[in-house]
Design a protein around this motif. Structure first.
Motif: not given
Length: 223
Positions: A6-7, A10, A13-14, A188-189, A192
């Motif tokens: 998922e990271d 993400r 996409a960023a 990941g957050d 991004a």
């Protein structure tokens, strides 16, 4: 700390969203660690090995008692050769124990000075930038976001065209957006969010023209 699937999604996409607004390109590398820090382990092990010497110098009777304990038949002080042999063995054992103990990854990073970690992370980031990002875009507009997970530190290194126009202080918002989530265990957050901030700076100085090809991978490269 590792990046999940998922990271990766993400961050991809960023990167794509950021590059849609600029001719600049963002490369992201996440490394488990920037250095083995074996020299730090060696330094601490040598320091521990000095402990038996210090104790023998301060309390020589301890050395003599230890040597005498090897042979209780000694009625007087043990010979100097035996005492020095015991001291040598104690130094060797202290060094080997320190080499094992300080070699454990969590303790190794705790004992490595913060300034040393910062220098090693920066050095690795620059080396990776030169190998995989520098001059890889026709317009010299590549930016590397490098994250070292063990040290929980990051670096941003920019190509020549960007460096000529953008002051290094402009990357402060991106670094702040990255480090907080990383320290909370959400790399990941953080990546991004940092990519979005980098994209905003690039869009300001290198707006999208539609003529610059996509020359760097739109994904996190894990080392």
């Amino acid at each position: 700390m590792r990046l999940s699937a998922e990271d990766h999604a993400r961050v991809t996409a960023a990167i794509q969203a950021a590059e849609a607004t600029t001719d600049g390109e963002v490369a992201v590398i996440a490394s488990a660690s920037s250095d083995s820090y074996h020299d730090v382990v060696l330094h601490w092990s040598l320091l521990l090995a000095l402990l038996p010497l210090a104790l023998a110098a301060a309390w020589p009777e301890l050395l003599l008692r230890g040597a005498a304990a090897l042979d209780p038949n000694w009625s007087e002080a043990p010979p100097l050769r035996l005492a020095l042999t015991v001291l040598l063995a104690a130094v060797a054992l202290a060094f080997l124990a320190g080499r094992w103990l300080f070699g454990l990854a969590p303790l190794r990073h705790i004992l490595t000075p913060s300034a040393t970690q910062a220098r090693r992370v920066r050095r690795r980031a620059v080396a990776l930038f030169r190998a995989g990002t520098e001059a890889r875009t026709a317009t010299r507009t590549g930016v590397l976001l490098y994250l070292s997970l063990a040290e929980r530190r990051a670096e941003i290194v920019a190509d020549s065209a960007i460096h000529a126009r953008v002051d290094a202080s402009r990357w402060g918002d991106a670094m702040a957006a990255l480090i907080g989530p990383v320290q909370d265990g959400r790399p990941g957050d953080g990546i991004a969010a940092a990519v979005a901030r980098i994209g905003a700076v690039l869009a300001e100085h290198f707006p999208w023209t539609g003529t610059d090809p996509n020359e760097l991978a739109d994904k996190v490269i894990e080392l």
